[in-house]
Design an enzyme around this catalytic site. Structure first.
Site, PDB file in Angstrom:
ATOM      1  N   LYS A  46      25.358  49.060 129.990  1.00  0.00           N
ATOM      2  CA  LYS A  46      25.961  47.807 130.454  1.00  0.00           C
ATOM      3  C   LYS A  46      26.932  48.184 131.568  1.00  0.00           C
ATOM      4  O   LYS A  46      28.132  47.887 131.521  1.00  0.00           O
ATOM      5  CB  LYS A  46      26.665  47.113 129.273  1.00  0.00           C
ATOM      6  CG  LYS A  46      27.189  45.713 129.563  1.00  0.00           C
ATOM      7  CD  LYS A  46      26.109  44.653 129.721  1.00  0.00           C
ATOM      8  CE  LYS A  46      26.728  43.334 130.156  1.00  0.00           C
ATOM      9  NZ  LYS A  46      25.710  42.297 130.448  1.00  0.00           N
ATOM     10  N   ASP A 101      16.837  47.318 115.627  1.00  0.00           N
ATOM     11  CA  ASP A 101      16.447  46.248 114.697  1.00  0.00           C
ATOM     12  C   ASP A 101      15.465  45.304 115.376  1.00  0.00           C
ATOM     13  O   ASP A 101      14.469  44.874 114.789  1.00  0.00           O
ATOM     14  CB  ASP A 101      17.678  45.430 114.245  1.00  0.00           C
ATOM     15  CG  ASP A 101      18.169  45.848 112.863  1.00  0.00           C
ATOM     16  OD1 ASP A 101      18.005  47.026 112.515  1.00  0.00           O
ATOM     17  OD2 ASP A 101      18.723  44.987 112.142  1.00  0.00           O
ATOM     18  N   TYR A 107      31.607  52.756 117.373  1.00  0.00           N
ATOM     19  CA  TYR A 107      31.564  53.000 115.928  1.00  0.00           C
ATOM     20  C   TYR A 107      32.672  53.947 115.471  1.00  0.00           C
ATOM     21  O   TYR A 107      33.135  53.860 114.345  1.00  0.00           O
ATOM     22  CB  TYR A 107      30.225  53.635 115.544  1.00  0.00           C
ATOM     23  CG  TYR A 107      29.145  52.654 115.178  1.00  0.00           C
ATOM     24  CD1 TYR A 107      28.733  51.678 116.077  1.00  0.00           C
ATOM     25  CD2 TYR A 107      28.525  52.717 113.935  1.00  0.00           C
ATOM     26  CE1 TYR A 107      27.726  50.795 115.741  1.00  0.00           C
ATOM     27  CE2 TYR A 107      27.508  51.840 113.593  1.00  0.00           C
ATOM     28  CZ  TYR A 107      27.119  50.882 114.494  1.00  0.00           C
ATOM     29  OH  TYR A 107      26.123  50.011 114.160  1.00  0.00           O
ATOM     30  N   ASP A 146      21.816  50.323 117.759  1.00  0.00           N
ATOM     31  CA  ASP A 146      21.771  49.654 116.453  1.00  0.00           C
ATOM     32  C   ASP A 146      21.054  48.319 116.600  1.00  0.00           C
ATOM     33  O   ASP A 146      20.146  47.985 115.837  1.00  0.00           O
ATOM     34  CB  ASP A 146      23.203  49.443 115.947  1.00  0.00           C
ATOM     35  CG  ASP A 146      23.244  48.722 114.606  1.00  0.00           C
ATOM     36  OD1 ASP A 146      22.440  49.085 113.728  1.00  0.00           O
ATOM     37  OD2 ASP A 146      24.076  47.808 114.447  1.00  0.00           O
ATOM     38  N   ASP A 199      21.388  43.506 127.988  1.00  0.00           N
ATOM     39  CA  ASP A 199      20.950  42.122 127.749  1.00  0.00           C
ATOM     40  C   ASP A 199      19.517  41.919 128.252  1.00  0.00           C
ATOM     41  O   ASP A 199      18.682  41.301 127.583  1.00  0.00           O
ATOM     42  CB  ASP A 199      21.930  41.108 128.370  1.00  0.00           C
ATOM     43  CG  ASP A 199      22.298  41.419 129.814  1.00  0.00           C
ATOM     44  OD1 ASP A 199      22.007  42.539 130.289  1.00  0.00           O
ATOM     45  OD2 ASP A 199      22.886  40.541 130.475  1.00  0.00           O
TER      46      ASP A 199
END
Ligand code: IPM
Ligand code: MG
Length: 360
Positions: free
Chosen positions: A194, A254, A140, A250, A226
């Site tokens: 990851k 959600d 970001y 983020d 994942d």
């Protein structure tokens, strides 16, 4: 006296924040809390009024405040503006400016709303997870970034570039927040990365493991992002606290919010190192229903409870707000987003009034 800066923002922001302020004012009036409220502009409304999504005046007020209550920012009206003027830049700007690196996003299934989820009720019933998302680093904010021309195989092309970067100290401070939060809950922390592909997140994993030495009472596990995305829908109740970086957080937050089926119910806190924080619902500005008395103000009202708890040390008042919300749901009152057959459908303002009444 504690100072709260109220930033309603755009879309439904005005309406939902008005109901949250109603609740705070009621508590203030009866002497349960003491605070001063001021308002400011952030997001699209600030672009319209001052040409800047995070204007100087808001910056000054935000720095002086002990806590910030935010509605939501953004909307189609500002979608075609150049990037520095987009409402989201206001949000990212205030997070960075106030050093709000620790984002706490609870996803809780209310027993009264167990059927709201698109998943089978038995998969989500009783779900109570906390996502701890790092909020001021990662891809970001990493440099270099941009869209530039480069010569590729002898031909000039546009190249989009962002940089995923985390320093050791940034990882350690968010890990500590997550371990501390886990201590107050079931003592199970899952760190998501990851590391099979990205060096940044190899460092993430290493530093989280180092930090764990200070928290021998917490059971730490690791999961690749994942797999975490898959496990969250397969068997969400295996998680208690999840800690992860800005980008993965983020996305996963959600996903986690929708396990509850009621994004209109979930509050969040973004904290700095000293307990100062910004509090906001996790949903967006919903421009399609703005101004129609349709929005669910409960996420914003619950955000004020988090604010009273984390920044202003009013635990009792925070619990009263949470209990009042629960009572209102018990009474069958629902805004349109959480309405089901047999329940009473009410508007934004009526929901705010009902919470105030249930405080008593
Ligand atoms: C969120 C939002 C923001 C983010 C956007 C609006 C910049 O999606 O708070 O999750 O990506 O952090
Ligand atoms: Mg998001």
């Amino acid at each position: 006296m504690a100072k709260v800066l109220v930033l309603p923002g755009d879309g439904i922001g005005q309406e939902i924040v008005a109901e949250a302020v109603k609740v705070l004012s009621a508590l203030k009036k009866e002497g349960a809390i003491a605070l001063e409220m001021d308002t400011g502009l952030l997001g699209g409304c600030a672009v319209d009024a001052a040409g800047d999504p995070y204007p100087e005046e808001t910056r000054r007020k935000a720095r002086e405040a002990d806590a910030v209550l935010l509605g939501a920012v953004g909307g189609p009206k500002w979608d075609n503006l150049p990037r520095p003027q987009r409402p989201e830049r206001g949000l990212l700007g205030i997070r960075k400016d106030l050093n709000l690196f620790a984002n706490l996003r609870p996803a809780v299934v209310y027993p009264q709303l167990a059927n709201a989820s698109t998943l089978k009720a038995e998969v989500v019933a009783g779900l109570d997870i906390l996502i701890v998302r790092e909020l001021t680093g990662d891809i970001y904010f990493g440099e270099p970034r941009g869209i530039e021309k480069r010569s590729i195989n002898g031909k000039e092309e546009r190249v989009g570039l962002n940089t995923m970067v985390y320093s050791e100290s940034e990882i350690r401070r968010i890990a500590k927040v997550a371990f501390e939060a886990t201590r107050k809950r079931s003592k199970k922390l899952c760190s998501v990365d990851k590391m099979n592909v990205l060096e940044t997140t190899q460092l993430w994993r290493d530093v989280v493991i180092e930090t764990a030495k200070e928290y021998p009472d917490v059971a730490l596990s690791h999961m690749l992002v994942d797999n975490a995305a898959m496990q969250l829908v397969r068997q969400p109740k295996q998680f208690d606290v999840v800690v992860t970086g800005n980008m993965f957080g983020d996305i996963l937050s959600d996903e986690a919010s929708m396990l509850t089926g009621s994004i209109g119910m979930l509050p969040s806190a973004s904290l700095d190192e000293n307990g100062k924080g910004m509090y906001e619902p996790i949903h967006g500005s919903a421009p399609d229903i703005a101004g129609k008395n349709l929005a669910n103000p409960l996420a914003t009202i619950l955000s004020t409870a988090m604010m009273l708890r984390y920044s202003l040390q009013y635990e009792t008042a925070a619990r009263r707000i949470e209990a009042a919300v629960s009572r209102v749901l018990d009474d069958g009152l629902r805004t349109a987003d959480i309405w089901e057959e047999g329940m009473k459908k009410i508007g934004t303002r009526e929901m705010g009034d009902a919470v105030v009444a249930a405080l008593a």
